[in-house]
Design an enzyme around this catalytic site. Structure first.
Site, short mmCIF file in Angstrom:
data_model
loop_
_atom_site.label_atom_id
_atom_site.label_comp_id
_atom_site.label_asym_id
_atom_site.label_seq_id
_atom_site.Cartn_x
_atom_site.Cartn_y
_atom_site.Cartn_z
N GLU A 31 0.83 -1.21 0.00
CA GLU A 31 0.00 0.00 0.00
C GLU A 31 0.86 1.25 0.00
O GLU A 31 1.47 1.61 1.02
CB GLU A 31 -0.93 0.01 1.22
N GLU A 72 -5.82 4.15 7.82
CA GLU A 72 -5.32 3.62 6.55
C GLU A 72 -5.28 2.09 6.57
O GLU A 72 -5.60 1.45 5.56
CB GLU A 72 -3.95 4.18 6.21
N GLU A 79 -10.74 -2.35 1.39
CA GLU A 79 -10.47 -2.47 -0.05
C GLU A 79 -10.10 -3.91 -0.42
O GLU A 79 -10.57 -4.44 -1.42
CB GLU A 79 -9.38 -1.50 -0.48
#
Length: 121
Positions: A31, A72, A79
């Site tokens: 990420e 995050e 996601e």
């Protein structure tokens, strides 16, 4: 009861620590947004010790930075889950991903607001 919940005591704690480290490693490797936030934290957290602020204010300045990392991680988990279910475009999938992104945006705004209020107040 879940078959994955079989460990107790110290073994469970050690397993949980390993899973946490694996999650941090996966986020860092996969990420870009997480890596950028780590970099931001590597700048802002030491900077929080440069300013003459109270211990409570310093803790708040650091806390909001760490909160953005937590958000995050959760955003990335959402996601990954959505993508695991299906890569097909769907309005609910878009909403889930957009809401995760919005949560991160709010966390970043919180960093800015807290730092500005403390440093300019």
């Amino acid at each position: 009861m879940s078959p994955f919940k079989g460990q107790t005591g110290l073994k469970r704690i050690l397993n949980a620590g390993g899973y946490s480290l694996a999650g941090l490693s996966a986020a860092f490797r996969g990420e870009a947004a997480f890596r950028q936030l780590v970099l931001l934290n590597l700048v802002l957290i030491p900077l929080a010790f440069v300013f003459e602020v109270s211990r409570g204010e310093r803790a708040l300045m650091i806390g909001v930075c760490l909160l953005a990392l937590i958000v995050e991680l959760l955003n990335s988990a959402v996601e990954a889950t959505v993508d695991r279910i299906s890569l097909e475009r769907h309005p609910l999938s878009k909403n889930a991903k957009d809401m995760g992104s919005a949560a991160q945006f709010v966390a970043l705004c919180l960093i800015g607001a807290v730092w500005l209020v403390i440093l300019l107040g």
